[in-house]
Design an enzyme around this catalytic site. Structure first.
Site, short mmCIF file in Angstrom:
data_model
loop_
_atom_site.label_atom_id
_atom_site.label_comp_id
_atom_site.label_asym_id
_atom_site.label_seq_id
_atom_site.Cartn_x
_atom_site.Cartn_y
_atom_site.Cartn_z
N VAL A 133 -20.76 -92.80 -115.21
CA VAL A 133 -19.34 -92.62 -115.54
C VAL A 133 -18.47 -93.08 -114.38
CG1 VAL A 133 -17.55 -90.96 -116.18
CG2 VAL A 133 -19.87 -90.69 -117.09
N ASP A 282 -24.96 -78.31 -126.02
CA ASP A 282 -25.36 -78.61 -124.63
C ASP A 282 -24.32 -78.04 -123.68
OD1 ASP A 282 -27.02 -79.64 -122.69
OD2 ASP A 282 -26.12 -81.62 -122.70
#
Length: 553
Positions: A133, A282
């Protein structure tokens, strides 16, 4: 050749951490015990079995780390002490070159980075095994993050998943506990999960759905997805600014109401599971932040929606009633609900299941409610039902793992959190609303046209079913004979593959055992071979042999 060396690396790690000790030798056939004899040359590590498995996964690399993380979500299969260690697996890998990242973004979007973004950060914000990212700003001054799939990860995953499948089939075939642990099924779940994570468009769709569900809520904020710049391997999403939920000092410094924050986390979980039937599966601390706008009414911010879960309407209903019955200590109803839901076989004796549930739950409920772990109660319930041949569905396991994460996080924020005080009224209200006249009318509006469409065909469908059942009775003996012949053929094929697999593992074990003595000579020999000069027929035969060994058929 590459596959063999990867298998050799796995065997060497198995020997180093003596993972062979995880399976009792008495449960293995003599042929497998003979193949594992080289393991005894290695000393037993001074670590627990959970620590050995965790460190082995970390040594084998990011794909095995991901597999270990998946195993940590299967408390129905894996013992508690191993799960505690696997929960500590960290999915952090060094970032790849930022220039390569930029090239991948441009290839995915079909335009230069400078054309799409006003500014672009060279240094990554985060780097994991599957994706990386970077930060950027759109031309309308909107801060965003760019997430891109790590290059070449598909080939690495494919290679390691095939090897994991090979090992799983071996364990399932030769271990007495293999059928119960279902290792092939676990590897298949892992394959589906990790390939889903590679599809960033799927993650973007999950994020959009969660954002829509909480659009007008002050409980949870989901960053916006910019679809114009999102592809299968590129995701551009709104950049969020919040305090990581694990930074307790920073949260206290801004005057956050920690009790309210913990209770809101529980409310978000039950809202997702029962009202929306679409939950972020998650929600570990690394994916959760807290907004700074209103510390007295703190709002969560969630990222990384690659894994989500949902339940069937029946599972929702039976789960809610099970939880309510457990906390009322109505163990007979718990047992009856397990049978009615199909979670255990229909021929299960209710009184025996009731006694087993009471044995597990009574010691738990003798403590104050604030000291009871909701997640561990659910885990104990599933583990007890497993003795009655309950096969826990994947969606229920995801739910249990998410609940454990939420509960652990809530008690880290506010140690006196009483999960039941928040959950009980929610479940009571949900069950009442489920059978309100307005809810039944909505159900009829939704499914009524489909029912009316199928109703005229009911007599015809009934006639066809009766006719087919009669025909099946005529061909039944022939089908039985064919089934027996196929089983015999399959048995002979398994015996043939078994010898090949044991030979391959024994060879890898022998090489791994002798490697300290012959490592340098073997390396010099490998370097001296002119691999490119080998005739095509050699490569073809090698590929054919490895393909036969790794074949799933």
């Amino acid at each position: 050749m590459v596959v063999f060396f990867r298998l050799f690396s796995i065997v060497r790690t198995l020997l180093r951490y003596r993972l062979d000790l995880l399976i009792p030798r008495s449960q293995l056939p003599w042929l497998v015990r003979m193949a594992l004899l080289p393991c005894r040359l290695f000393p037993k590590p001074k670590l627990s079995r959970g620590e050995c498995l965790r460190q082995a996964f970390e040594d084998l690399g990011p794909i095995f780390i991901k597999f270990g993380q998946l195993l940590s979500t299967r408390p129905d299969l894996v013992p508690d002490d191993i799960i505690l260690e696997l929960n500590a697996l960290q999915d952090k890998v060094p970032p790849f070159d930022s220039t390569h990242f930029r090239q991948l973004v441009e290839a995915g979007l079909g335009a230069p980075v400078d054309t799409v973004f006003k500014t672009y950060e060279q240094e990554p914000l985060a780097s994991a095994s599957v994706a990386q990212v970077h930060g950027a700003v759109l031309h309308n001054d909107q801060p965003v993050v760019i997430k891109i799939v790590r290059p070449g990860i598909e080939r690495t995953i494919d290679k390691d998943v095939r090897l994991l499948n090979l090992i799983a089939r071996l364990i399932e075939r030769y271990s007495a506990d293999g059928r119960r642990l279902r290792p092939v099924e676990v590897v298949e779940d892992y394959r589906n999960t990790i390939y889903d994570e590679l599809d960033l468009q799927r993650e973007a769709a999950n994020a959009s759905q969660l954002r829509r569900n909480f659009q007008d809520s002050d409980l949870l904020y989901i960053p916006e997805v910019y679809w114009d710049y999102t592809r299968n391997n590129v995701l551009v999403q709104e950049r969020i600014y919040g305090i990581p939920v694990t930074r307790i000092e920073a949260l206290n410094a801004q005057g956050t109401d920690m009790k309210k924050l913990a209770e809101r986390g529980v409310e978000i979980f039950f809202t997702q599971v029962f009202e929306h039937n679409f939950f972020h599966a998650d929600m570990h601390p690394g994916n959760i932040f807290v907004g700074t706008e209103n510390p007295q009414l703190p709002r969560y911010i969630a990222v990384d929606m690659a894994i989500v879960g949902s339940l069937t309407r029946e599972d929702q209903y039976y789960l809610a009633r099970n939880l309510l019955a457990m906390f009322r200590r109505d163990y007979k109803q718990v047992a009856e609900l397990h049978v009615q839901s199909g979670w255990v076989p229909k021929d299960t004796r209710v009184e025996q299941l009731e006694a087993a549930v009471r044995t597990v739950c009574e010691p738990i409920f003798d403590r104050p409610l604030k000291d009871i772990s909701f997640g561990h109660v659910l885990m104990s319930l599933f583990r007890t039902a497993r003795r009655f041949n309950m096969e826990v569905q994947p969606q229920l396991v995801l739910l249990q793992k998410t609940l454990l994460n939420i509960e652990g996080l809530g008690r880290q924020l506010y140690p006196d959190l009483d999960l039941w005080t928040t959950a009980h009224p929610f479940l009571e209200r949900w069950l009442k609303n489920r059978f309100r006249p307005q809810a039944l009318i909505q159900e009829f509006k939704r499914y009524g046209p489909e029912w009316l469409e199928k109703f005229p065909r009911v007599p015809e469908m009934l006639f066809k079913t009766l006719n087919q059942s009669q025909q099946f009775g005529l061909v039944g003996p022939e089908l039985q004979q064919l089934r027996l012949e196929l089983e015999e053929q399959h048995r002979r094929q398994r015996q043939s593959r078994r010898r090949g697999l044991i030979g391959l593992l024994a060879l890898a074990g022998a090489v791994a055992t002798a490697w300290p003595a012959i490592g340098s000579e073997a390396q010099n020999w490998l370097n001296s071979i002119h691999w490119t000069a080998l005739p095509p027929a050699s490569w073809a035969l090698l590929a054919l042999g490895l393909g036969a060994l790794l074949s799933r058929r």
